[in-house]
Scaffold this motif. Structure first.
Motif, PDB file in Angstrom:
ATOM      1  N   GLY A 103      25.380  45.354 -35.208  1.00 51.19           N
ATOM      2  CA  GLY A 103      25.227  46.774 -35.440  1.00 51.19           C
ATOM      3  C   GLY A 103      25.549  47.537 -34.168  1.00 51.19           C
ATOM      4  N   ILE A 104      26.462  48.496 -34.264  1.00 55.09           N
ATOM      5  CA  ILE A 104      26.896  49.272 -33.098  1.00 55.09           C
ATOM      6  C   ILE A 104      26.067  50.543 -33.016  1.00 55.09           C
ATOM      7  CG2 ILE A 104      28.815  50.519 -32.067  1.00 55.09           C
ATOM      8  CD1 ILE A 104      29.065  47.523 -31.902  1.00 55.09           C
ATOM      9  N   LYS A 105      25.376  50.706 -31.901  1.00 55.86           N
ATOM     10  CA  LYS A 105      24.497  51.858 -31.718  1.00 55.86           C
ATOM     11  C   LYS A 105      25.106  52.850 -30.728  1.00 55.86           C
ATOM     12  CE  LYS A 105      20.355  49.007 -32.397  1.00 55.86           C
ATOM     13  NZ  LYS A 105      19.074  48.561 -31.793  1.00 55.86           N
ATOM     14  N   ASN A 106      24.726  54.104 -30.901  1.00 52.60           N
ATOM     15  CA  ASN A 106      25.063  55.162 -29.935  1.00 52.60           C
ATOM     16  C   ASN A 106      26.559  55.251 -29.667  1.00 52.60           C
ATOM     17  OD1 ASN A 106      22.259  55.671 -29.605  1.00 52.60           O
ATOM     18  ND2 ASN A 106      22.143  53.988 -28.127  1.00 52.60           N
ATOM     19  N   ASN A 107      27.357  55.082 -30.732  1.00 52.96           N
ATOM     20  CA  ASN A 107      28.807  55.221 -30.639  1.00 52.96           C
ATOM     21  C   ASN A 107      29.448  54.254 -29.649  1.00 52.96           C
ATOM     22  OD1 ASN A 107      28.942  57.418 -32.522  1.00 52.96           O
ATOM     23  ND2 ASN A 107      28.147  58.750 -30.907  1.00 52.96           N
ATOM     24  N   ALA A 108      28.831  53.111 -29.424  1.00 50.73           N
ATOM     25  CA  ALA A 108      29.427  52.102 -28.544  1.00 50.73           C
ATOM     26  C   ALA A 108      30.741  51.609 -29.148  1.00 50.73           C
ATOM     27  CB  ALA A 108      28.460  50.943 -28.348  1.00 50.73           C
ATOM     28  N   LYS A 109      31.664  51.194 -28.288  1.00 44.24           N
ATOM     29  CA  LYS A 109      32.969  50.729 -28.736  1.00 44.24           C
ATOM     30  C   LYS A 109      33.136  49.246 -28.428  1.00 44.24           C
ATOM     31  CE  LYS A 109      35.310  55.192 -28.176  1.00 44.24           C
ATOM     32  NZ  LYS A 109      36.437  55.897 -27.513  1.00 44.24           N
ATOM     33  N   PRO A 110      33.356  48.419 -29.445  1.00 45.79           N
ATOM     34  CA  PRO A 110      33.604  46.995 -29.197  1.00 45.79           C
ATOM     35  C   PRO A 110      34.888  46.797 -28.393  1.00 45.79           C
ATOM     36  CG  PRO A 110      33.085  47.386 -31.505  1.00 45.79           C
ATOM     37  CD  PRO A 110      33.313  48.722 -30.885  1.00 45.79           C
ATOM     38  N   LEU A 111      34.832  45.877 -27.442  1.00 46.95           N
ATOM     39  CA  LEU A 111      35.992  45.566 -26.615  1.00 46.95           C
ATOM     40  C   LEU A 111      36.537  44.179 -26.915  1.00 46.95           C
ATOM     41  CD1 LEU A 111      37.902  46.232 -24.245  1.00 46.95           C
ATOM     42  CD2 LEU A 111      36.167  45.240 -22.710  1.00 46.95           C
ATOM     43  N   SER A 112      35.657  43.174 -26.938  1.00 44.38           N
ATOM     44  CA  SER A 112      36.122  41.801 -27.131  1.00 44.38           C
ATOM     45  C   SER A 112      35.021  40.957 -27.745  1.00 44.38           C
ATOM     46  CB  SER A 112      36.585  41.188 -25.807  1.00 44.38           C
ATOM     47  OG  SER A 112      35.502  41.113 -24.894  1.00 44.38           O
ATOM     48  N   LEU A 113      35.433  39.811 -28.292  1.00 40.91           N
ATOM     49  CA  LEU A 113      34.510  38.894 -28.937  1.00 40.91           C
ATOM     50  C   LEU A 113      34.665  37.519 -28.298  1.00 40.91           C
ATOM     51  CD1 LEU A 113      32.565  39.117 -31.475  1.00 40.91           C
ATOM     52  CD2 LEU A 113      34.347  37.856 -32.701  1.00 40.91           C
ATOM     53  N   TYR A 114      33.530  36.938 -27.911  1.00 44.10           N
ATOM     54  CA  TYR A 114      33.493  35.576 -27.393  1.00 44.10           C
ATOM     55  C   TYR A 114      32.965  34.670 -28.496  1.00 44.10           C
ATOM     56  CZ  TYR A 114      31.429  31.503 -25.027  1.00 44.10           C
ATOM     57  OH  TYR A 114      31.069  30.228 -24.660  1.00 44.10           O
ATOM     58  N   VAL A 115      33.655  33.546 -28.737  1.00 46.53           N
ATOM     59  CA  VAL A 115      33.225  32.578 -29.750  1.00 46.53           C
ATOM     60  C   VAL A 115      33.318  31.190 -29.149  1.00 46.53           C
ATOM     61  CG1 VAL A 115      33.641  31.619 -32.048  1.00 46.53           C
ATOM     62  CG2 VAL A 115      34.075  34.050 -31.632  1.00 46.53           C
ATOM     63  N   ASN A 116      32.285  30.392 -29.362  1.00 51.15           N
ATOM     64  CA  ASN A 116      32.305  29.002 -28.917  1.00 51.15           C
ATOM     65  C   ASN A 116      31.891  28.111 -30.078  1.00 51.15           C
ATOM     66  OD1 ASN A 116      32.551  26.796 -27.196  1.00 51.15           O
ATOM     67  ND2 ASN A 116      30.429  26.917 -26.520  1.00 51.15           N
ATOM     68  N   ASP A 117      32.638  27.042 -30.279  1.00 47.97           N
ATOM     69  CA  ASP A 117      32.334  26.060 -31.322  1.00 47.97           C
ATOM     70  C   ASP A 117      31.277  25.105 -30.780  1.00 47.97           C
ATOM     71  OD1 ASP A 117      32.240  24.153 -33.290  1.00 47.97           O
ATOM     72  OD2 ASP A 117      34.377  23.688 -33.261  1.00 47.97           O
ATOM     73  N   LEU A 118      30.044  25.276 -31.229  1.00 43.85           N
ATOM     74  CA  LEU A 118      28.944  24.464 -30.711  1.00 43.85           C
ATOM     75  C   LEU A 118      29.046  23.008 -31.137  1.00 43.85           C
ATOM     76  CD1 LEU A 118      25.997  26.979 -31.278  1.00 43.85           C
ATOM     77  CD2 LEU A 118      27.297  26.566 -29.180  1.00 43.85           C
ATOM     78  N   LYS A 119      29.835  22.718 -32.159  1.00 43.68           N
ATOM     79  CA  LYS A 119      30.047  21.334 -32.574  1.00 43.68           C
ATOM     80  C   LYS A 119      31.150  20.660 -31.759  1.00 43.68           C
ATOM     81  CE  LYS A 119      29.580  20.075 -36.814  1.00 43.68           C
ATOM     82  NZ  LYS A 119      29.785  19.860 -38.274  1.00 43.68           N
ATOM     83  N   GLY A 120      31.899  21.454 -30.999  1.00 47.48           N
ATOM     84  CA  GLY A 120      32.932  20.907 -30.136  1.00 47.48           C
ATOM     85  C   GLY A 120      34.112  20.306 -30.878  1.00 47.48           C
ATOM     86  N   GLU A 121      34.364  20.742 -32.109  1.00 48.23           N
ATOM     87  CA  GLU A 121      35.436  20.147 -32.908  1.00 48.23           C
ATOM     88  C   GLU A 121      36.791  20.797 -32.669  1.00 48.23           C
ATOM     89  OE1 GLU A 121      34.233  20.291 -36.962  1.00 48.23           O
ATOM     90  OE2 GLU A 121      32.624  18.804 -36.732  1.00 48.23           O
ATOM     91  N   THR A 122      36.808  22.066 -32.227  1.00 50.68           N
ATOM     92  CA  THR A 122      38.065  22.794 -32.071  1.00 50.68           C
ATOM     93  C   THR A 122      38.056  23.579 -30.768  1.00 50.68           C
ATOM     94  OG1 THR A 122      37.105  24.586 -33.402  1.00 50.68           O
ATOM     95  CG2 THR A 122      38.523  23.015 -34.545  1.00 50.68           C
ATOM     96  N   ASN A 123      39.244  23.921 -30.287  1.00 53.42           N
ATOM     97  CA  ASN A 123      39.349  24.667 -29.032  1.00 53.42           C
ATOM     98  C   ASN A 123      39.942  26.054 -29.211  1.00 53.42           C
ATOM     99  OD1 ASN A 123      41.909  23.407 -29.600  1.00 53.42           O
ATOM    100  ND2 ASN A 123      42.574  23.939 -27.526  1.00 53.42           N
TER     101      ASN A 123
END
Length: 705
Positions: A103-123
């Motif tokens: 949920g984006i509050k106070n008109n914040a602007k998304p810049l980037s998304l970090y994702v990590n595969d916790l199962k370590g199956e893909t890079n």
């Protein structure tokens, strides 16, 4: 699967209701909890201002939520549906979906998304947003969102893969898993609007809006001499005071384990037994209550109903209860709950007979209709620019099998069909079959920015002048992504469907429901497809008219996605979805349907089909157009916005029934020359007058000479 705690039974039995030790301490608030947390992925959102956000709690959903070992994944008792329900033509099965909500509050602007595969199956991973995608690195890279964020909901489907993370080399897509990431700019009605409505923050005062289902004995509205045993839905009490509106807020991070609905399950009481039925619900469990009919109705309200917030409505309890007690709806599946008789003098059944368990069935039915609302608020009729029902933000999960959706707005009662409903930024996830996507039946209804996963009909417009925009879909084996007219139960006229992004699709040419079969078959129905109608041409309907589908997009993700028929449009009165006892229309119009500005990259395994098995269709001239006429110049072989299929080259709809003509006149992006890709099953032999791209053909392209 979520580490969801098993919730309390939603509706206690009559016997339990008179046993204090079994219900002590039970209140509506016990069904509102902090979301459980479990997942395969670590996901973090960074804003332009430098803040780093984590989702409140991911939702984890498995095709086989009861599996304990790898051997269980082909066991129907451990899985939802059949093993092939989410399997593409190549044999790749979607087995796991995980959702993260920000949920984006106070008109914040998304810049980037970090994702990590916790199962370590893909890079690496490929992120899809509408009809675009970006490849990025997992764990040590970020997905740049600056080009996608525009202040509207951002709904992404992310498919992991192994290889080079710029997409230049993909070893293998991890087709078995999908990560859904949703960024919402509207968090819901977080404060009491103080506008005269009844307001409930479900994390604070849920009892002011919701009640446990309860029983009553009432005279039937259709016959004052007949009594009915009625189970009332969860909004019954607050709506009985006729407020101007009921405004329900489900905050981010919270989960509701009971439904929001104003349904009624009604049992006609066998003549002379209403006093005994009243005694039974008053606590005399020995009283014999006889019934001889059951049906579902809406407790239609004149109050507006508003539901908002980016919390979750969880149907796990109803879904598992259905499996445990065999509360199946389909006749023959088995048909125990198909009918309780035909009313009148038909033999009575003992309502409180444990072997029949009608009480438990009714409680289950109410508990699994997770968001089912009906309103005909005066002044909110179509044309007044108001919505009698307004739902935004919520995530609805673990739908049970009804044969229709657990998310229904103004569908149950035709007295609500002139009162539009609205859905904005809502999500629905279910691996079960026989559970459609968002269902709305009122004229002028509107949806925008929806995300739905289902193994049945995903979108089923069945009303006039409705608008469906920005629909992201995950589609299983069964059902059509777009089912026009809901099997002919409603007219389609003046409808706009703009932006349908099917990021995962498991239609297979070999399938008996959506495959290459022709017509009604004892083992299935070959009249399904990406876009279908399967219309029964009911007597109260007039047809499919003046409707546009644009922005349809299906990506190719290795061998993860497969298409059978691209479209299957017509009337199938003899098909298994039509009741032979229903009255039929003498004439059914199919005219001025437009499918344009669309790209389907997986090559279909079957030809598309136009059909009419009884000769009732009045084919327009044109009936269906497959390009943007307003922007095209057919005389110059210029067809803008044509429905494009496959790649390298892309080709277009070619509706000739003669291959020689197809080679001479049909088109691809390489020029003239193509193959027929539409078949016809029209009992009268009429020309359906479809309009498709041709070069050098003297007249508008027609299928039958």
């Amino acid at each position: 699967m979520n580490s969801i705690r098993l919730l309390l039974l939603l509706s206690v039995s009559v016997a339990q209701a008179h046993s204090k030790d079994k219900t002590q301490g039970t209140r509506v608030g016990d069904f509102v909890n902090k979301q459980s947390c479990d997942g395969n992925f670590d996901v973090q959102l960074t804003t332009v201002s430098g803040d780093t956000l984590k989702a409140s709690c991911p939702g984890s959903y498995s095709r086989c939520p009861f599996a304990k070992t790898s051997n269980d994944w082909n066991d129907p008792d451990k899985c939802l549906g059949s093993p092939g329900d989410w399997t593409s033509e190549s044999g790749r099965s979607l087995d796991y979906v995980e959702s993260h909500t920000f949920g984006i509050k106070n008109n914040a602007k998304p810049l980037s998304l970090y994702v990590n595969d916790l199962k370590g199956e893909t890079n690496c991973a490929r992120a899809f947003y509408q009809n675009q995608y970006i490849d990025f690195a997992l764990g040590n890279g970020n997905l740049d969102l600056s080009g996608w964020w525009n202040g509207e909901p951002l709904q992404m489907s992310i498919v992991p893969f192994s290889g080079t993370c710029d997409g230049s080399s993909v070893d293998d897509f991890n087709a078995e898993r999908l990560l859904a990431v949703w960024i919402s700019p509207y968090l819901g009605q977080q404060e009491n609007p103080k506008d005269g409505s009844v307001y409930c923050d479900l994390s604070d005062n849920p009892e002011d809006c919701l009640n446990f289902p309860y029983w009553s004995v009432e005279k039937a509205s259709w016959d004052a001499s007949t009594y009915e045993l009625v189970l009332h839905g969860t909004l019954s009490k607050v709506l009985s005071s006729n407020p101007s509106a009921v405004n329900i807020f489900l905050p981010q991070g919270y989960e509701l384990g009971m439904p929001i609905n104003n349904l009624e399950v009604r049992f006609e009481i066998f003549s002379g037994y209403h006093d005994k039925c009243q005694a039974y619900i008053d606590g005399d469990t020995s009283a014999e209550c006889l019934i001889n009919k059951w049906y579902v109705s809406a407790d239609v309200t004149e109050s507006q109903i508003i539901v908002s917030g980016i919390g979750r409505i969880n149907g796990w309890d109803a879904m598992t209860t259905q499996r445990e007690y065999n509360y199946w709806m389909n006749c023959g599946d088995p048909d125990k709950y198909c009918s309780a008789g035909n009313g009148g003098q038909s033999p009575g059944l003992t309502f409180n007979d444990p072997s029949l368990d009608w009480e438990g069935f009714a409680q289950w039915y109410i508990s699994g209709q997770l968001l089912n609302l009906s309103s005909n608020k005066p002044g909110f009729e179509y044309g007044n620019n108001n919505f009698a029902l307004d739902v935004s933000g919520v995530e609805v999960v673990w739908g049970a099998k009804y044969g229709y959706s657990p998310f229904r707005l103004n569908v149950i009662d035709d007295q609500t069909y002139d009162y539009p409903a609205k859905i904005y930024d809502a999500k629905y996830l279910s691996f079960n079959d026989q559970g459609d996507g968002f269902d709305l039946s009122a004229t002028g209804s509107y949806t925008d920015f929806t995300f739905s996963q289902t193994n049945d009909d995903n979108m089923k417009p069945s009303s006039k002048n409705c608008v469906r925009k920005h629909s992201t879909m995950i589609q299983g084996h069964a059902g059509c992504a777009i089912n026009l007219s809901a099997y002919g139960w409603g007219d389609i006229d003046g409808t706009l469907i703009d932006g349908v992004y099917i990021h995962r699709l498991a239609h297979a040419a070999s399938d008996i429901w959506n495959g290459c079969g022709n017509g009604y078959q004892s083992w299935g129905d070959g009249y399904g497809g990406l876009i279908c109608s399967r219309s029964c041409a009911h007597s109260w309907t007039t047809g499919l008219r003046d409707t546009t589908i644009s922005g349809l997009y299906v990506p190719e993700i290795g061998d993860a996605n497969s298409v059978s028929r691209l479209f299957a449009i017509g009337v199938n009165e003899d098909g298994m979805f039509c009741d032979s006892n229903d009255a039929r229309a003498q004439s059914y119009n199919i005219q001025n349907l437009v499918i344009k500005d669309s790209e389907v990259y997986p090559n279909p395994g079957c030809d598309s089909i136009i059909f009419d098995d009884t000769g009732v269709v009045n084919w327009g001239n044109p009936s269906i157009t497959f390009f943007d006429e307003s922007a095209s110049d057919p005389k110059q072989c210029d067809f803008q916005g044509a429905l494009s299929i496959s790649s390298d080259p892309q080709y277009f709809v070619c509706g000739f029934d003669d291959q020689a003509e197809a080679e001479k006149y049909c088109m691809t992006t390489d020029g003239v020359g193509g193959e027929t890709n539409v078949e016809y099953a029209i009992v009268s032999g009429d020309n359906p007058n479809i309009n498709f791209p041709t070069c050098g053909y003297s007249l508008m392209a027609t299928a039958v000479e």
